[in-house]
Design an enzyme around this catalytic site. Structure first.
Site, mmCIF file in Angstrom:
data_model
loop_
_atom_site.group_PDB
_atom_site.id
_atom_site.type_symbol
_atom_site.label_atom_id
_atom_site.label_comp_id
_atom_site.label_asym_id
_atom_site.label_seq_id
_atom_site.Cartn_x
_atom_site.Cartn_y
_atom_site.Cartn_z
ATOM 1 C CE LYS A 41 -4.161 2.256 -4.533
ATOM 2 N NZ LYS A 41 -3.043 2.802 -5.544
ATOM 3 N N GLY A 46 -3.688 6.122 1.744
ATOM 4 C CA GLY A 46 -3.008 6.927 1.740
ATOM 5 C C GLY A 46 -1.949 6.116 2.128
ATOM 6 C CB THR A 57 2.064 6.665 -2.038
ATOM 7 O OG1 THR A 57 1.241 5.196 -2.726
ATOM 8 C CG2 THR A 57 3.412 7.099 -2.682
ATOM 9 C CG HIS A 86 -1.695 -3.000 1.371
ATOM 10 N ND1 HIS A 86 -1.990 -2.009 2.225
ATOM 11 C CD2 HIS A 86 -0.883 -3.041 0.563
ATOM 12 C CE1 HIS A 86 -1.223 -1.429 1.059
ATOM 13 N NE2 HIS A 86 -1.121 -1.540 -0.196
HETATM 14 P P1 A3P Z 1 -7.164 9.024 -5.311
HETATM 15 O O1 A3P Z 1 -6.755 8.143 -5.933
HETATM 16 O O2 A3P Z 1 -9.106 9.492 -4.676
HETATM 17 O O3 A3P Z 1 -6.950 10.532 -5.848
HETATM 18 P P2 A3P Z 1 -2.485 4.503 -1.613
HETATM 19 O O4 A3P Z 1 -0.718 5.708 -1.389
HETATM 20 O O5 A3P Z 1 -2.420 4.145 -0.103
HETATM 21 O O6 A3P Z 1 -1.927 3.541 -2.517
HETATM 22 O O7 A3P Z 1 -3.319 5.469 -1.628
HETATM 23 C C1 A3P Z 1 -3.512 6.399 -3.364
HETATM 24 C C2 A3P Z 1 -4.666 7.585 -2.517
HETATM 25 O O8 A3P Z 1 -3.777 7.777 -1.705
HETATM 26 C C3 A3P Z 1 -5.068 8.247 -4.215
HETATM 27 O O9 A3P Z 1 -6.080 8.836 -4.200
HETATM 28 C C4 A3P Z 1 -3.803 9.159 -4.301
HETATM 29 O O10 A3P Z 1 -4.297 10.099 -5.546
HETATM 30 C C5 A3P Z 1 -3.511 9.478 -3.250
HETATM 31 N N1 A3P Z 1 -2.003 9.986 -2.509
HETATM 32 C C6 A3P Z 1 -1.249 9.601 -2.689
HETATM 33 N N2 A3P Z 1 -0.305 10.834 -2.508
HETATM 34 C C7 A3P Z 1 -0.512 11.595 -1.872
HETATM 35 C C8 A3P Z 1 0.424 12.259 -1.082
HETATM 36 N N3 A3P Z 1 0.799 13.108 -1.262
HETATM 37 N N4 A3P Z 1 -1.001 13.283 -0.072
HETATM 38 C C9 A3P Z 1 -2.389 13.066 -0.864
HETATM 39 N N5 A3P Z 1 -2.336 12.013 -0.998
HETATM 40 C C10 A3P Z 1 -1.952 11.278 -1.853
#
Ligand code: A3P
Length: 324
Positions: A67, A69, A71, A131
């Site tokens: 979580k 960022g 992705t 991770h």
């Molecule tokens: P939120 O739950 O605060 O919206 P990960 O990819 O590490 O699982 O993190 C997920 C978080 O990154 C989520 O945050 C998601 O909405 C956000 N996220 C996913 N794609 C994104 C993008 N292209 N730009 C910015 N934030 C992104």
């Protein structure tokens, strides 16, 4: 032969079943392995990875606590690396895999048994992600001299994102929900996937101090504020800096827009399809995209909770640059 495989499996089963165990955030239990809490279903892959992974100096490994960022960084790194092949125009299908698959397919996690889940015919195998905490990375990865891109996120926002993710996965699997307050206590006590969060970040921070030229540390917040700057920084770090011609053509801006939350989350594949991060672990792509803002915690945490997290952060990160 078969016999050997059976022995290895039962040894790893024995190791795993002897580990301290706690109720997890979703369907799984958390197992405590060398100081960190890992979902039980990732453990077999972690053990075999430590034995079998073959590091290469040209690997670029994205590391992150869930979580932070991940992705987004996967999409950015894949795009930067393969930019000569694609136009980054979501209206034209030029074969860019990010148009038809979630970024997690193109930049696979090594935690979940290396590449067994890969169904992309053309993953970029110089780009990997994990991770795992630094101390649990396979030895051969660290000894290879590869590069690490590490992304971090402010812990209150990370916690809120993690909680929503668990709630969504529970919903998708018809499980009772996870109360925020329960999740909050677990997170603060270090009981979260790959947690304690603070120990996780300290390990990467300390590793980066020892080999600064092998690490590019990013934060979610700075990426939001200065995406162009950070995309250039990533390109230089992986030794593919943007050329003057690319700058003139606006490639940096095209990549930033293409990988933005609005664009990626609205692609058909990310609205309606699922990805299997490992065979048994199927995730609807849309739960990887929620709100993507800074400070969403303010809508959920009460003052006492904010204080508790902030105090822990202050105590743990004191004396590092991580408090800035
Ligand atoms: P939120 O739950 O605060 O919206 P990960 O990819 O590490 O699982 O993190 C997920 C978080 O990154 C989520 O945050 C998601 O909405 C956000 N996220 C996913 N794609 C994104 C993008 N292209 N730009 C910015 N934030 C992104």
């Amino acid at each position: 032969g078969d016999h050997e495989v059976a022995c290895v499996n039962s040894t790893s089963d024995m190791i795993i079943s002897a580990l301290p165990s706690q109720r997890g955030w979703t369907t799984s239990e958390l197992k405590q392995f060398q100081g960190f809490w890992l979902d039980d279903w990732v453990m077999p892959g972690v053990l075999s990875l430590q034995e079998k992974f073959c590091g290469k100096s040209d690997h670029v490994v994205l590391t992150s606590s869930p979580k932070s960022g991940t992705t987004w960084l996967k999409a950015l790194l894949f795009s930067i690396t393969n930019r000569s092949s694609y136009k980054f125009d979501d209206a034209v299908d030029d074969g860019n895999p990010l148009l038809s698959r979630n970024p997690h397919v193109s930049v696979p996690y090594i935690d979940f048994n290396a590449t067994e889940h890969l169904d992309d015919p053309n993953p970029d195998l110089s780009l990997l992600s994990t991770h795992l905490p630094y101390s649990l990375l396979p030895k051969s990865m660290i000894e290879s001299g590869c590069r690490f891109v590490h992304v971090m996120r402010e812990p209150k926002d990370l916690f809120i994102s993690l909680w929503h993710f668990a709630v969504e996965l529970r919903k998708a699997r018809d499980q009772p929900t996870l109360p925020l307050d329960d999740a909050f206590d677990m997170f603060c006590n270090g009981l979260s996937q790959y947690g304690p969060y603070w120990d996780y970040e300290l390990e990467y921070w300390n590793a980066s101090l020892k080999c600064p030229d092998k690490f590019c540390i990013m934060t979610y917040e700075d990426l939001m504020k200065r995406p162009d700057y950070n995309v250039r920084k990533l390109a230089s770090f992986i030794e593919k800096p943007f050329t003057a011609a690319e700058e003139d053509e606006g490639v940096v801006e095209a990549i930033v827009t293409f990988c933005s939350f609005d664009k990626l989350s609205n692609l058909e594949v990310n609205r309606t399809k699922t990805s299997s991060l490992r065979k048994a672990h199927v995730v609807p792509n849309k739960v990887l995209f929620r709100k993507a803002t800074i400070g969403d915690w303010k809508n959920y945490l009460i003052d006492k909770q904010r204080e508790r997290i902030d105090q822990t952060t202050y105590q743990k990160f004191q004396g590092t640059d991580l408090l800035d």
